[in-house]
Structure formats: C-alpha cells, structure tokens
Design an enzyme around this catalytic site. Structure first.
Site, short mmCIF file in Angstrom:
data_model
loop_
_atom_site.label_atom_id
_atom_site.label_comp_id
_atom_site.label_asym_id
_atom_site.label_seq_id
_atom_site.Cartn_x
_atom_site.Cartn_y
_atom_site.Cartn_z
N THR A 133 0.82 -1.19 0.00
CA THR A 133 0.00 0.00 0.00
C THR A 133 0.87 1.26 0.00
O THR A 133 1.92 1.28 0.61
CB THR A 133 -0.85 -0.01 1.27
OG1 THR A 133 -1.73 -1.12 1.16
CG2 THR A 133 -1.63 1.25 1.47
N ARG A 176 -13.50 -8.73 -0.79
CA ARG A 176 -12.83 -8.28 0.45
C ARG A 176 -12.32 -6.83 0.31
O ARG A 176 -11.75 -6.45 -0.69
CB ARG A 176 -11.66 -9.21 0.72
CG ARG A 176 -10.84 -8.89 1.98
CD ARG A 176 -9.63 -8.07 1.66
NE ARG A 176 -8.78 -7.87 2.84
CZ ARG A 176 -7.82 -6.94 2.92
NH1 ARG A 176 -7.59 -6.15 1.90
NH2 ARG A 176 -7.10 -6.80 4.01
N VAL A 177 -12.54 -6.04 1.34
CA VAL A 177 -12.01 -4.68 1.41
C VAL A 177 -11.21 -4.56 2.70
O VAL A 177 -11.64 -5.02 3.75
CB VAL A 177 -13.16 -3.64 1.41
CG1 VAL A 177 -12.61 -2.23 1.56
CG2 VAL A 177 -13.99 -3.75 0.12
N GLY A 178 -10.04 -3.96 2.60
CA GLY A 178 -9.17 -3.79 3.78
C GLY A 178 -9.42 -2.47 4.46
O GLY A 178 -10.47 -1.82 4.31
N ASP A 179 -8.43 -2.05 5.22
CA ASP A 179 -8.56 -0.84 6.04
C ASP A 179 -8.32 0.46 5.27
O ASP A 179 -8.77 1.52 5.69
CB ASP A 179 -7.55 -0.89 7.18
CG ASP A 179 -6.12 -0.97 6.65
OD1 ASP A 179 -5.86 -1.80 5.73
OD2 ASP A 179 -5.25 -0.20 7.10
N THR A 197 -0.59 0.86 6.71
CA THR A 197 -0.38 -0.29 5.83
C THR A 197 -0.21 -1.53 6.70
O THR A 197 0.30 -1.44 7.82
CB THR A 197 0.84 -0.08 4.93
OG1 THR A 197 0.97 -1.24 4.09
CG2 THR A 197 2.12 0.12 5.70
N GLY A 198 -0.64 -2.66 6.19
CA GLY A 198 -0.53 -3.88 6.99
C GLY A 198 -1.75 -4.75 6.72
O GLY A 198 -2.51 -4.49 5.79
N THR A 199 -1.92 -5.77 7.50
CA THR A 199 -3.08 -6.64 7.29
C THR A 199 -4.33 -5.92 7.77
O THR A 199 -4.55 -5.74 8.97
CB THR A 199 -2.86 -7.99 8.02
OG1 THR A 199 -1.64 -8.56 7.54
CG2 THR A 199 -4.00 -8.96 7.73
N GLY A 200 -5.13 -5.48 6.80
CA GLY A 200 -6.21 -4.54 7.05
C GLY A 200 -7.21 -4.96 8.10
O GLY A 200 -7.77 -4.13 8.82
N1 ASP Z 1 -3.76 -2.51 4.37
C1 ASP Z 1 -3.98 -3.09 3.06
C2 ASP Z 1 -5.19 -3.95 3.09
O1 ASP Z 1 -5.39 -4.66 4.05
C3 ASP Z 1 -2.84 -3.90 2.57
C4 ASP Z 1 -1.52 -3.21 2.63
O2 ASP Z 1 -1.28 -2.35 3.45
O3 ASP Z 1 -0.68 -3.53 1.79
O4 ASP Z 1 -5.92 -3.96 2.13
#
Ligand code: ASP
Length: 345
Positions: free
Chosen positions: A209, A237-240, A260-263
């Site tokens: 991200t 699926r939608v992340g954060d 950024t990270g696992t949403g």
């Molecule tokens: N945060 C993003 C998501 O979960 C992924 C990412 O940060 O690369 O969609």
C-alpha cells in the site's frame, strides 16, 4: 538479510511551521560517500520514493494544499508498477485487480473513499472526487468507476493494471495453498517463456500500500492511502485503507495517519483514529501515540503493519511492527530521508 515484510508507505511530511532558511555551512566536514550495492529492487524502490516525495514537496513548496500534494505524490506511486497501488496492484484470487483508496482533509473532516474499482487509473483522484464532487463518503465497485467516468477521470481497460511480476506472485501463492489458478486475464501480454525474477522478498505481496500524510503552509494536514489490497483476496474483500478511521484519518485537531498492513486488524482497532484520539484526548506526543497503538494494541491482537503520521504543529512519526517499512520524509528546508529496515533511523 532478514526477511522483510515490505510495507509501502511514502511519508510526505512537509513541516512548513518548522521552516528555516538554509544557510551556507562552514566547511568543517570532509565530504564522504557510502555506497551499498543492494538489490536492484531496493535501489529502484528508493528512487521511486524519492521521485514521489519530491513531486509532493514541489506542490507544498509552491504554497499548494496538503490534499494536492497527497494526490500528486500518490499519482507517481500509482503509475509505478513497483507498488501495490494502481498499476502493479496485487491480484485477487479470481485474477483481477480491485483497487481501494481514501483521502481525508484535516481542516474540515471531509473525506472520500472508494473500494473495488477496476477501471479508474488513479483511485486516489477518484477518492478526492467522491469527497469534492459527490454528497457521499464512500463508493464501491462498478458504481464508483462510473462516477469516475462521469467526472472525467481517466478510465483504462482493467488489463492496464496487470504486471507479470504480480501475476506470477499470485500463481505461486495459489499453488502453494492448493487453490485453483484463474485464467490469465484478458488483455494481458502473452506469458513470458521463463518466470520473471522475484524481485521482492516472499512476504512482500502481503503489503505494498502507498500512503501520504502532509502539512501545508496554511497549517492544514491531510492523509491519503491507495492500494490493491492483499494478494489473493476473495469475495469482494475490502481492507482498512479506504475505511476512514482505520487506514486513513485526518483532523487538524489531532493528527493525520495513513496505515499499511493486514487490514483486518487495522479495521478492528480503528488504528488511525485511535492514534489521533490518544493525541487529542490524552495529549500524547505523536510518536508515543503511534507506538502505543502499533507496538501494544496491534501487537496484542497479533496484527502486523505500520503507520505514518503528522500533526499540524509539525510532529512527524512512523511506527511499524514488521521488519521493515519503505518510507521517506522531508520537511521544508530539511533533507529527504528514506528508510527500509527497522534499524534505520
Ligand atoms: N492494508 C492493506 C489492506 O489490508 C494492505 C496493505 O497495506 O498492503 O488492504
């Protein structure tokens, strides 16, 4: 080298309030140069981060708004196939690129967000258009793309977002997990005879991200984030990233944050807003608030990732619990700093 989870966040932090005139330094130092060969990828990423950060800095330096600076910076990163945003985004398990983005104006709490867009070249500009030109905050899917077209934003064939490197990375992941491999997307170039080089560490696909926080000369802060989400995501699926308060948030009363990270973890904690709440309600310095949320609250639920943040009085922070996060910062009159690993300043 330790495996790094690449989390792409370009911090663009132009602290106008901390401006100082640059004066010629007396020649008390002998010049020096340190060069590291590194992986080609690393050099390429650093060069891109530099170009993107400078694009935003130019806007701010000419008195432009933090929102314009964010858009200008993210355009560079969305156009660059190295990043998981715009062209170069990761693929869903069905072999599509579904893009999410958000932007927020700290001066008035206006925000715009989009999720699952497949035809708009610059999702960050679509998020901006949702904020500026629609009565809504969030649009999804085909409706979001048709709104983009109606306001004159560039539309592209979905194959524009295809990159061989991301495709092969998807195929590798699906094979490893024993899941079905979707057909190569329509409009993609023919498959190369040999696999393309893996130019990122194995975990890199999970992140990528891009995000920017900025402070302009008027003292307004803003945040923006753009992503293809997580590789092999399914079921819409939608992340954060496009969730206001989770992956993106800005208020002149407290701070601006892009994550950024696992949403999924960032949504559950409301990470961006949580950090700003600590600043606002507890009067915490920005770095302390960021570390509290990333290293205590996110760690506690086994989430992984990081954030960049800024306050209207020019505090800049980043915090991440992954082995690395590609990042850059620059303040007016200061020097561009780019980092990757967690042992860099
Ligand atoms: N945060 C993003 C998501 O979960 C992924 C990412 O940060 O690369 O969609």
């Amino acid at each position: 080298m330790a495996k790094i989870c690449i989390t792409w966040v370009a911090v663009l932090a132009i602290a106008a309030l901390a401006a100082h005139a640059q004066t010629a330094q007396p020649a008390t130092h002998h010049w020096a140069i340190v060069v590291h060969g590194g992986a080609e990828t690393e050099a390429a990423y650093r060069a891109s981060m530099k170009q993107a950060t400078e694009a935003g800095a130019k806007v701010l330096d000419s008195g432009g708004s933090s929102l314009d600076a964010i858009e200008a910076t993210i355009h560079v990163l969305e156009d660059d196939p190295l990043f998981n945003a715009g062209r170069g985004a990761v693929f869903t398990a069905e072999g599509k690129n579904e893009l999410d983005a958000a932007i927020m104006d700290g001066s008035n709490l206006k925000a715009g967000a989009v999720a699952g867009v497949t035809r708009t070249r610059h999702p960050i500009s679509l998020a901006r258009a949702v904020m500026d030109k629609s009565p809504h905050v969030m649009l999804v899917g085909a409706g979001a793309d048709s709104f983009a077209a109606s306001v004159g934003l560039e539309q592209v064939d979905p194959s524009y977002f295809f990159t061989e490197r991301r495709w092969q990375s998807l195929v590798r992941q699906l094979k490893k997990e024993g899941r079905p491999i979707p057909p190569r997307p329509a409009g993609a170039p023919p498959a190369p005879p040999a696999p393309v080089a893996e130019i990122e560490p194995p975990d890199a696909h999970k992140y990528g991200t891009v995000g920017v926080v900025a402070l302009d000369r008027q003292g307004n802060i803003a945040a923006g984030t753009s992503t293809g989400g997580t590789q092999a995501k399914q079921w819409g699926r939608v992340g954060d990233s496009p969730i206001i308060g989770a992956g993106t948030y800005a208020s002149n009363q407290s701070c601006a944050v892009s994550a950024t990270g696992t949403g999924e973890y960032f949504i559950r904690l409301g990470v961006a807003r949580e950090i700003c709440n600590l600043v606002y309600f507890k009067g915490m310095p920005l770095q302390q608030a960021a570390d509290q949320v990333i290293h205590k609250e996110l760690d506690a639920i086994h989430g992984d990732g990081g954030i960049i943040a800024i306050t209207p009085d020019g505090q800049l922070a980043w915090s991440f619990n992954t082995p690395g996060m590609y990042r850059a910062k620059l303040s007016e009159g200061g020097k561009l700093e780019i980092g990757i690993y967690n042992d860099e300043p």
